[in-house]
Design a protein around this motif. Structure first.
Motif, PDB file in Angstrom:
ATOM      1  N   GLY A  26      44.114 -17.122 -14.194  1.00  0.00           N
ATOM      2  CA  GLY A  26      44.328 -15.186 -14.041  1.00  0.00           C
ATOM      3  C   GLY A  26      44.510 -14.521 -13.531  1.00  0.00           C
ATOM      4  N   TRP A  27      43.565 -14.030 -12.424  1.00  0.00           N
ATOM      5  CA  TRP A  27      43.338 -13.343 -11.257  1.00  0.00           C
ATOM      6  C   TRP A  27      44.100 -13.961 -10.281  1.00  0.00           C
ATOM      7  CZ3 TRP A  27      41.594  -9.083 -11.858  1.00  0.00           C
ATOM      8  CH2 TRP A  27      40.362  -8.926 -12.586  1.00  0.00           C
ATOM      9  N   GLY A  28      44.922 -15.086 -10.228  1.00  0.00           N
ATOM     10  CA  GLY A  28      45.606 -15.473  -9.511  1.00  0.00           C
ATOM     11  C   GLY A  28      47.540 -14.802  -9.372  1.00  0.00           C
ATOM     12  N   VAL A  29      47.368 -15.046 -10.838  1.00  0.00           N
ATOM     13  CA  VAL A  29      48.427 -14.350 -10.823  1.00  0.00           C
ATOM     14  C   VAL A  29      48.888 -12.884 -10.987  1.00  0.00           C
ATOM     15  CG1 VAL A  29      49.811 -14.239 -13.248  1.00  0.00           C
ATOM     16  CG2 VAL A  29      48.954 -16.422 -13.199  1.00  0.00           C
ATOM     17  N   SER A  30      47.574 -12.277 -11.178  1.00  0.00           N
ATOM     18  CA  SER A  30      47.822 -10.933 -10.591  1.00  0.00           C
ATOM     19  C   SER A  30      47.583 -10.407  -9.358  1.00  0.00           C
ATOM     20  CB  SER A  30      46.388  -9.875 -11.471  1.00  0.00           C
ATOM     21  OG  SER A  30      45.684 -10.141 -12.695  1.00  0.00           O
ATOM     22  N   ILE A  75      60.635  -7.719 -13.837  1.00  0.00           N
ATOM     23  CA  ILE A  75      59.120  -8.450 -13.824  1.00  0.00           C
ATOM     24  C   ILE A  75      58.979  -9.913 -14.651  1.00  0.00           C
ATOM     25  CG2 ILE A  75      57.531  -8.356 -15.702  1.00  0.00           C
ATOM     26  CD1 ILE A  75      58.324  -4.928 -15.588  1.00  0.00           C
ATOM     27  N   ILE A  76      60.189 -10.717 -15.255  1.00  0.00           N
ATOM     28  CA  ILE A  76      60.352 -12.194 -15.635  1.00  0.00           C
ATOM     29  C   ILE A  76      60.148 -12.682 -14.547  1.00  0.00           C
ATOM     30  CG2 ILE A  76      61.434 -13.690 -16.847  1.00  0.00           C
ATOM     31  CD1 ILE A  76      59.639 -11.671 -18.765  1.00  0.00           C
ATOM     32  N   GLU A  77      61.439 -11.819 -13.602  1.00  0.00           N
ATOM     33  CA  GLU A  77      61.815 -12.532 -12.370  1.00  0.00           C
ATOM     34  C   GLU A  77      60.745 -12.980 -11.280  1.00  0.00           C
ATOM     35  OE1 GLU A  77      64.919 -10.920 -10.781  1.00  0.00           O
ATOM     36  OE2 GLU A  77      66.498 -11.498 -12.226  1.00  0.00           O
ATOM     37  N   ARG A  78      59.973 -12.408 -10.997  1.00  0.00           N
ATOM     38  CA  ARG A  78      58.775 -12.085 -10.663  1.00  0.00           C
ATOM     39  C   ARG A  78      57.235 -12.799 -11.076  1.00  0.00           C
ATOM     40  NH1 ARG A  78      58.971  -5.624  -7.791  1.00  0.00           N
ATOM     41  NH2 ARG A  78      61.459  -6.142  -7.341  1.00  0.00           N
ATOM     42  N   LEU A  79      57.841 -12.653 -12.259  1.00  0.00           N
ATOM     43  CA  LEU A  79      56.797 -13.411 -12.756  1.00  0.00           C
ATOM     44  C   LEU A  79      56.747 -15.138 -13.101  1.00  0.00           C
ATOM     45  CD1 LEU A  79      53.447 -13.981 -14.224  1.00  0.00           C
ATOM     46  CD2 LEU A  79      55.333 -13.816 -16.479  1.00  0.00           C
ATOM     47  N   ASP A  80      57.749 -15.123 -12.910  1.00  0.00           N
ATOM     48  CA  ASP A  80      58.342 -17.156 -12.750  1.00  0.00           C
ATOM     49  C   ASP A  80      57.625 -17.520 -11.589  1.00  0.00           C
ATOM     50  OD1 ASP A  80      60.086 -19.055 -13.272  1.00  0.00           O
ATOM     51  OD2 ASP A  80      61.178 -18.156 -13.123  1.00  0.00           O
ATOM     52  N   GLU A  81      58.513 -15.946 -10.358  1.00  0.00           N
ATOM     53  CA  GLU A  81      58.228 -16.998  -9.076  1.00  0.00           C
ATOM     54  C   GLU A  81      56.136 -17.253  -8.739  1.00  0.00           C
ATOM     55  OE1 GLU A  81      59.687 -13.446  -7.141  1.00  0.00           O
ATOM     56  OE2 GLU A  81      61.680 -14.049  -7.425  1.00  0.00           O
ATOM     57  N   THR A  82      55.489 -16.391  -9.554  1.00  0.00           N
ATOM     58  CA  THR A  82      54.140 -16.165  -9.022  1.00  0.00           C
ATOM     59  C   THR A  82      53.155 -17.501  -9.636  1.00  0.00           C
ATOM     60  OG1 THR A  82      54.439 -13.974  -8.862  1.00  0.00           O
ATOM     61  CG2 THR A  82      52.236 -14.380 -10.155  1.00  0.00           C
ATOM     62  N   LEU A  83      53.905 -17.604 -11.766  1.00  0.00           N
ATOM     63  CA  LEU A  83      53.337 -18.610 -11.586  1.00  0.00           C
ATOM     64  C   LEU A  83      53.595 -19.815 -11.381  1.00  0.00           C
ATOM     65  CD1 LEU A  83      54.701 -17.593 -15.840  1.00  0.00           C
ATOM     66  CD2 LEU A  83      52.725 -18.339 -14.620  1.00  0.00           C
ATOM     67  N   THR A  84      55.096 -20.154 -10.430  1.00  0.00           N
ATOM     68  CA  THR A  84      55.175 -21.511  -9.507  1.00  0.00           C
ATOM     69  C   THR A  84      54.171 -22.115  -8.723  1.00  0.00           C
ATOM     70  OG1 THR A  84      57.845 -20.898 -10.499  1.00  0.00           O
ATOM     71  CG2 THR A  84      56.700 -22.634  -8.551  1.00  0.00           C
ATOM     72  N   GLU A  85      54.063 -20.479  -8.104  1.00  0.00           N
ATOM     73  CA  GLU A  85      52.961 -20.208  -6.801  1.00  0.00           C
ATOM     74  C   GLU A  85      51.833 -21.121  -7.052  1.00  0.00           C
ATOM     75  OE1 GLU A  85      53.240 -17.175  -3.649  1.00  0.00           O
ATOM     76  OE2 GLU A  85      51.865 -16.550  -5.369  1.00  0.00           O
ATOM     77  N   VAL A  86      51.098 -19.963  -8.320  1.00  0.00           N
ATOM     78  CA  VAL A  86      49.305 -20.156  -8.514  1.00  0.00           C
ATOM     79  C   VAL A  86      49.766 -22.001  -9.507  1.00  0.00           C
ATOM     80  CG1 VAL A  86      47.659 -19.309 -10.252  1.00  0.00           C
ATOM     81  CG2 VAL A  86      49.328 -17.759  -9.445  1.00  0.00           C
ATOM     82  N   GLU A  87      50.496 -22.637 -10.112  1.00  0.00           N
ATOM     83  CA  GLU A  87      50.627 -23.619 -10.110  1.00  0.00           C
ATOM     84  C   GLU A  87      50.327 -24.915  -9.206  1.00  0.00           C
ATOM     85  OE1 GLU A  87      53.072 -23.475 -14.386  1.00  0.00           O
ATOM     86  OE2 GLU A  87      53.875 -23.620 -12.472  1.00  0.00           O
ATOM     87  N   GLU A  88      51.242 -24.016  -8.284  1.00  0.00           N
ATOM     88  CA  GLU A  88      51.110 -25.559  -7.160  1.00  0.00           C
ATOM     89  C   GLU A  88      49.594 -24.931  -6.447  1.00  0.00           C
ATOM     90  OE1 GLU A  88      54.503 -24.360  -4.238  1.00  0.00           O
ATOM     91  OE2 GLU A  88      55.548 -25.113  -6.013  1.00  0.00           O
ATOM     92  N   GLU A  89      49.580 -24.193  -6.327  1.00  0.00           N
ATOM     93  CA  GLU A  89      48.201 -23.373  -5.574  1.00  0.00           C
ATOM     94  C   GLU A  89      46.542 -23.940  -6.419  1.00  0.00           C
ATOM     95  OE1 GLU A  89      44.275 -19.675  -5.061  1.00  0.00           O
ATOM     96  OE2 GLU A  89      46.783 -19.736  -5.701  1.00  0.00           O
ATOM     97  N   PHE A  90      46.810 -24.139  -7.457  1.00  0.00           N
ATOM     98  CA  PHE A  90      45.473 -25.211  -8.835  1.00  0.00           C
ATOM     99  C   PHE A  90      46.364 -26.806  -9.300  1.00  0.00           C
ATOM    100  CE2 PHE A  90      44.438 -20.276  -8.553  1.00  0.00           C
ATOM    101  CZ  PHE A  90      43.391 -20.527  -8.687  1.00  0.00           C
TER     102      PHE A  90
END
Length: 461
Positions: free
Chosen positions: A394-398, A434-449
């Motif tokens: 959650g903090w990673g997404v923030s 916001i949705i576009e940037r959240l999409d990018e962020t979720l992909t990034e955090v999924e890869e990280e974890f």
């Protein structure tokens, strides 16, 4: 540190010069950042910087200006406000239709004498009674959310002559002593133990548990003054009530002659798609607290409004017994609140929020189909919670959103949940961004974890 009034005067002048300047030099900006870090470490609380850095990855982001949907730091970096000051900015940042009335009142007189009748407080109370459900009639204004909760708790005891309170597990009502006593999270309560006695907590959403608690207290000779509840739990992670829960609480409170308090400090003023959450759930509480967005994102004003039978003769004979906050209901804040109610009703902002919330939730559900990290989406209007498998994610997404110019935040009781609480005037175009940037962020955090559909499914077993 020695007293040095000459130095204090020089420092005050320096800061006021910064405020008056239309444009700051790069050197002045750097100085403000340096001063901010030093001042927080030495004179506020160094923990604030550690907390801010956990989201921003850089404690040197210093907020300096805002406008409508966004705010900027000293260097002009712009952020979409997807947190809304935890519900303050429902009408946006520095809404000109609110600001002009505040400025006009400020040019006339700002605070009241405490002795003469201040008409704006009376006007606001009257307008508020018209804009709230049922027979809610008498208002009391103060400055902060916790203070409003204190007034509600005090009024319940004064009006009923009874003692006990019922609250909910994971509920949040502020951090003054009475308010934090009602809170349902040990993290907040433990430092202040022993707390105010005569409080029993039950599970949110379990009306039978509330009735059992009241019934058992009465059976052993205790008296129950009130039950306090958030229509939707905010800090707990945007927890919606089960169908019929709030109506059942109303029936239980009527049955046992217990005062029902709705804490609408966050859910009120259009945030959930109706002017008050109580309206959507078709329940009239005996006392309702309000705040956050009530001052239009311009001035701080909170308070309570109660049904007339609670204003007993004792309170009428001694109008100061409930409280007498020096700045409560001051003219400038009342002007802001009146202008806010006018703006919301004139533009039907709650209906806009309802439509935008449904639009945003629809987009979020589409994201959920492609991102296993997004384990739950819940909310109403523009009070939305996004839940992840762990608090770290959650903090990673923030952090990822902040890096992409979107400010959001975890909830303090449940840090696995990002709170999405943008201004109600937000445009559909900005929601899409916001949705576009959240999409990018979720992909990034999924890869990280290393989050996959299989790993999430395994964690639930």
């Amino acid at each position: 540190m020695k007293t040095d009034k000459k130095k204090a005067l020089q420092e005050a002048q320096k800061v006021l010069d910064f405020i008056l300047k239309e444009e700051l030099t790069d050197q002045e900006k750097d100085q403000i950042v340096k001063d901010a870090i030093q001042n927080f470490n030495e004179n506020v609380n160094p923990g604030w910087l550690a907390y801010r850095k956990s989201v921003s990855t850089d404690a040197a982001f210093v907020e300096w200006e805002d406008s409508v949907e966004t705010f900027k730091d000293l260097y002009g970096n712009e952020f979409i406000d997807c947190l809304g000051g935890f519900g303050i900015y429902t009408c946006g940042h520095r809404n000109p239709e609110i600001l002009k009335y505040v400025q006009a009142q400020l040019n006339r007189y700002a605070l009241h004498s405490q002795e003469l009748v201040d008409p704006l407080r009376g006007y606001l109370a009257n307008i508020l009674a018209m804009a709230t459900p049922g027979d809610l009639q008498y208002a009391f204004f103060c400055n902060g959310g916790a203070e409003a909760v204190e007034m509600a708790l005090k009024l319940a005891r004064l009006a009923s002559g009874k003692n006990y309170y019922i609250s909910t597990v994971n509920g949040f009502h502020g951090k003054s002593l009475g308010a934090v006593t009602m809170g349902g999270k040990g993290t907040y309560r433990k430092p202040y133990l022993p707390m105010i006695q005569g409080v029993q907590h039950v599970e949110f959403g379990d009306a039978d548990a509330a009735e059992k608690a009241i019934k058992n207290l009465i059976a052993v000779g205790e008296t129950v003054a009130a039950m306090i509840v958030e229509p939707i739990q905010g800090e707990a992670g945007i927890i919606l009530p089960p169908d019929g829960y709030l109506k059942r609480l109303r029936e239980i409170c009527d049955k046992y002659d217990v005062i029902l308090i709705f804490d609408e400090i966050q859910t009120g003023m259009g945030r959930t798609g109706t002017m008050w959450a109580a309206e959507y759930y078709d329940v009239v509480p005996d006392i309702m607290t309000f705040g956050k967005a009530f001052g239009g994102g311009v001035m701080p004003i909170t308070g309570i409004i109660a049904r007339p039978h609670l204003w007993t003769e004792d309170i009428k004979e001694n109008p100061w017994v409930l409280g007498s906050p020096t700045f409560g209901g001051n003219p400038v804040c009342c002007a802001a609140a009146i202008a806010t109610i006018k703006y919301m009703l004139e533009n039907d902002l709650p209906a806009q929020i309802d439509e935008k919330g449904k639009y945003m939730m629809g987009k979020l559900y589409e994201l959920q189909k492609k991102h296993p990290i997004l384990v739950d989406i819940r909310g109403k209007g523009l009070l939305i919670g996004l839940e992840y498998p762990t608090a770290e994610m959650g903090w990673g997404v923030s952090k990822g959103l902040f890096k992409r110019g979107v400010m959001t935040g975890g909830t303090l009781v449940n840090s696995k949940v990002n709170r999405i609480e943008p201004p109600g005037i937000i445009s559909y175009e900005t929601i899409d961004t916001i949705i576009e940037r959240l999409d990018e962020t979720l992909t990034e955090v999924e890869e990280e974890f290393n989050v996959t559909w299989e790993s999430v499914a395994a964690s639930k077993e």
